[in-house]
Design a protein around this motif. Structure first.
Motif, PDB file in Angstrom:
ATOM      1  N   LYS A   2       0.890  -1.057   0.024  1.00  0.00           N
ATOM      2  CA  LYS A   2       0.110   0.015  -0.104  1.00  0.00           C
ATOM      3  C   LYS A   2       0.850   1.349   0.014  1.00  0.00           C
ATOM      4  CE  LYS A   2      -3.774   2.467   2.184  1.00  0.00           C
ATOM      5  NZ  LYS A   2      -4.572   2.620   3.390  1.00  0.00           N
ATOM      6  N   LEU A   3       0.431   2.250  -0.670  1.00  0.00           N
ATOM      7  CA  LEU A   3       1.312   3.401  -1.058  1.00  0.00           C
ATOM      8  C   LEU A   3       0.482   4.687  -0.409  1.00  0.00           C
ATOM      9  CD1 LEU A   3       4.097   4.320  -2.381  1.00  0.00           C
ATOM     10  CD2 LEU A   3       2.639   4.741  -4.541  1.00  0.00           C
ATOM     11  N   SER A   4       1.237   5.269   0.347  1.00  0.00           N
ATOM     12  CA  SER A   4       0.696   6.588   0.999  1.00  0.00           C
ATOM     13  C   SER A   4       1.471   7.835   0.253  1.00  0.00           C
ATOM     14  CB  SER A   4       0.986   6.817   2.354  1.00  0.00           C
ATOM     15  OG  SER A   4       0.095   5.916   3.005  1.00  0.00           O
ATOM     16  N   VAL A   5       0.830   8.502  -0.309  1.00  0.00           N
ATOM     17  CA  VAL A   5       1.476   9.937  -1.142  1.00  0.00           C
ATOM     18  C   VAL A   5       1.390  11.057   0.034  1.00  0.00           C
ATOM     19  CG1 VAL A   5       1.585  11.351  -2.919  1.00  0.00           C
ATOM     20  CG2 VAL A   5       0.946   9.045  -3.316  1.00  0.00           C
ATOM     21  N   ILE A   6       2.555  11.766   0.325  1.00  0.00           N
ATOM     22  CA  ILE A   6       2.242  12.765   1.090  1.00  0.00           C
ATOM     23  C   ILE A   6       2.902  14.042   0.461  1.00  0.00           C
ATOM     24  CG2 ILE A   6       3.290  13.575   3.586  1.00  0.00           C
ATOM     25  CD1 ILE A   6       3.755  10.752   4.135  1.00  0.00           C
ATOM     26  N   ILE A   7       2.135  14.990   0.453  1.00  0.00           N
ATOM     27  CA  ILE A   7       2.152  16.229  -0.292  1.00  0.00           C
ATOM     28  C   ILE A   7       2.265  17.486   0.613  1.00  0.00           C
ATOM     29  CG2 ILE A   7       1.586  17.638  -2.273  1.00  0.00           C
ATOM     30  CD1 ILE A   7      -0.213  15.400  -3.187  1.00  0.00           C
ATOM     31  N   PRO A   8       3.426  18.077   0.895  1.00  0.00           N
ATOM     32  CA  PRO A   8       3.372  19.140   1.860  1.00  0.00           C
ATOM     33  C   PRO A   8       3.018  20.671   1.085  1.00  0.00           C
ATOM     34  CG  PRO A   8       5.695  18.863   1.286  1.00  0.00           C
ATOM     35  CD  PRO A   8       4.698  17.808   0.588  1.00  0.00           C
ATOM     36  N   THR A   9       2.145  21.432   1.577  1.00  0.00           N
ATOM     37  CA  THR A   9       1.609  22.520   1.046  1.00  0.00           C
ATOM     38  C   THR A   9       1.644  23.746   1.741  1.00  0.00           C
ATOM     39  OG1 THR A   9      -0.742  21.990   1.230  1.00  0.00           O
ATOM     40  CG2 THR A   9       0.364  21.168  -0.634  1.00  0.00           C
ATOM     41  N   PHE A  10       1.904  25.085   0.912  1.00  0.00           N
ATOM     42  CA  PHE A  10       1.493  26.314   1.425  1.00  0.00           C
ATOM     43  C   PHE A  10       1.278  27.035   0.328  1.00  0.00           C
ATOM     44  CE2 PHE A  10       2.556  30.409   3.033  1.00  0.00           C
ATOM     45  CZ  PHE A  10       1.418  30.579   3.740  1.00  0.00           C
ATOM     46  N   ASN A  11      -0.018  27.670  -0.056  1.00  0.00           N
ATOM     47  CA  ASN A  11      -0.173  28.329  -1.131  1.00  0.00           C
ATOM     48  C   ASN A  11      -0.161  27.892  -2.426  1.00  0.00           C
ATOM     49  OD1 ASN A  11      -1.196  30.510   0.910  1.00  0.00           O
ATOM     50  ND2 ASN A  11       0.541  31.661   0.462  1.00  0.00           N
ATOM     51  N   GLU A  12      -0.661  26.615  -2.494  1.00  0.00           N
ATOM     52  CA  GLU A  12      -0.307  25.811  -3.898  1.00  0.00           C
ATOM     53  C   GLU A  12      -1.565  25.533  -4.487  1.00  0.00           C
ATOM     54  OE1 GLU A  12       2.227  24.940  -5.271  1.00  0.00           O
ATOM     55  OE2 GLU A  12       3.909  25.073  -3.932  1.00  0.00           O
ATOM     56  N   ALA A  13      -2.542  26.638  -4.394  1.00  0.00           N
ATOM     57  CA  ALA A  13      -4.039  26.673  -4.985  1.00  0.00           C
ATOM     58  C   ALA A  13      -3.725  26.240  -6.468  1.00  0.00           C
ATOM     59  CB  ALA A  13      -4.647  27.875  -4.692  1.00  0.00           C
ATOM     60  N   PRO A  14      -2.701  26.986  -7.332  1.00  0.00           N
ATOM     61  CA  PRO A  14      -2.848  26.775  -8.750  1.00  0.00           C
ATOM     62  C   PRO A  14      -2.497  25.273  -9.109  1.00  0.00           C
ATOM     63  CG  PRO A  14      -1.571  28.879  -7.986  1.00  0.00           C
ATOM     64  CD  PRO A  14      -1.898  27.734  -6.829  1.00  0.00           C
ATOM     65  N   ASN A  15      -1.825  24.388  -8.103  1.00  0.00           N
ATOM     66  CA  ASN A  15      -1.141  23.148  -8.538  1.00  0.00           C
ATOM     67  C   ASN A  15      -1.849  22.133  -7.612  1.00  0.00           C
ATOM     68  OD1 ASN A  15       1.047  24.060  -9.970  1.00  0.00           O
ATOM     69  ND2 ASN A  15       2.021  24.950  -8.106  1.00  0.00           N
ATOM     70  N   ILE A  16      -2.534  22.115  -6.623  1.00  0.00           N
ATOM     71  CA  ILE A  16      -2.855  20.899  -5.825  1.00  0.00           C
ATOM     72  C   ILE A  16      -3.856  20.281  -6.598  1.00  0.00           C
ATOM     73  CG2 ILE A  16      -4.539  22.106  -4.436  1.00  0.00           C
ATOM     74  CD1 ILE A  16      -1.957  19.518  -3.422  1.00  0.00           C
ATOM     75  N   ALA A  17      -5.121  20.658  -7.127  1.00  0.00           N
ATOM     76  CA  ALA A  17      -5.940  19.973  -7.494  1.00  0.00           C
ATOM     77  C   ALA A  17      -5.539  19.034  -8.735  1.00  0.00           C
ATOM     78  CB  ALA A  17      -7.138  20.673  -8.015  1.00  0.00           C
TER      79      ALA A  17
END
Length: 230
Positions: A2-17
């Motif tokens: 099982k794979l868990s993808v972990i994405i740290p973000t701060f003000n990434e509205a243009p990219n995250i979706a």
């Protein structure tokens, strides 16, 4: 696996979706866990990630190292896959990472190429096929087994920058590390908002300070002062 993808973000509205949609689209089994660990972004990053299908966690501390550790503490996967929000992952990521772990690699990363036709950035990208630590970086994404991550104690939260290089050095002392011969696509926004030379000088300065064992807070302060916000 099982794979868990972990994405740290701060003000990434243009990219995250876009990134969450990519991760879902290339997960044929539908079993990949996607955790977005947000540092209380004011631009709506968390809500956009949630709408795209990710599980959103709010980090009690800012900084990528702290955010990624927080995500790892809540992850349920056998393998953790750390991805920056402005990266486009390889479409075969689930199969490739699974095969690498099955072959005995407890950790690894991809090569990368930039979303730019710049010759200088193509040269930078070419360097990521080599094993040297200066050819590594968080933009290449990082997979690591949960067991090894726990053994290492996770990311060193003293580092605000250079946290990826620091953990890779520790990984290589105790485990096999694979550079996957496939590319992820990395945003060139740092270079667009500065210049190739300015970014290279900032990187070289940060590396020099790191190898001279300068205090992590001073490395971060110096590096950020050399670059425009991106």
């Amino acid at each position: 696996m099982k794979l868990s993808v972990i994405i740290p973000t701060f003000n990434e509205a243009p990219n995250i979706a876009r990134l969450v949609a990519e991760l879902c689209r290339h997960d044929a089994s539908g079993a990949v866990e996607i955790l977005v660990v947000d540092a209380h972004s004011p631009d709506g990053t968390a809500e956009l990630a949630r709408q795209a299908g990710a599980t959103v966690l709010l980090s009690p501390k800012p900084g990528r190292a702290a955010q990624m550790n927080h995500g790892a503490a809540h992850a349920t996967g056998d393998v953790l896959y750390f991805v920056h929000a402005d990266v486009s992952i390889h479409p075969d990521y689930v199969v490739t990472i699974g095969q690498a772990v099955a072959q005995g690699y407890a950790a690894g990363c991809y090569r990368f190429r930039f979303d730019s036709s710049s010759l200088l950035l193509r040269i930078n990208s070419y360097g990521t096929r080599f094993k040297g630590i200066m050819s590594r970086g968080g933009d290449q994404t990082l997979f690591i087994t949960r067991e090894l991550f726990r053994q290492l104690g996770g990311f060193n939260e003293r580092f605000v920058v250079m946290e990826d290089f620091e953990i890779i050095q520790r990984i290589r002392r105790v485990a096999s590390f694979l550079i996957v011969p496939q590319d992820v696509l990395v945003s060139a926004r740092k270079y667009r908002n500065n210049s190739w030379l300015r970014v290279q000088l900032a990187n070289l300065t940060a590396f020099s300070m790191y190898f001279l064992k300068v205090a992590p807070v001073r490395i971060a302060r110096t590096y950020k002062a050399m670059l425009n916000t991106y």
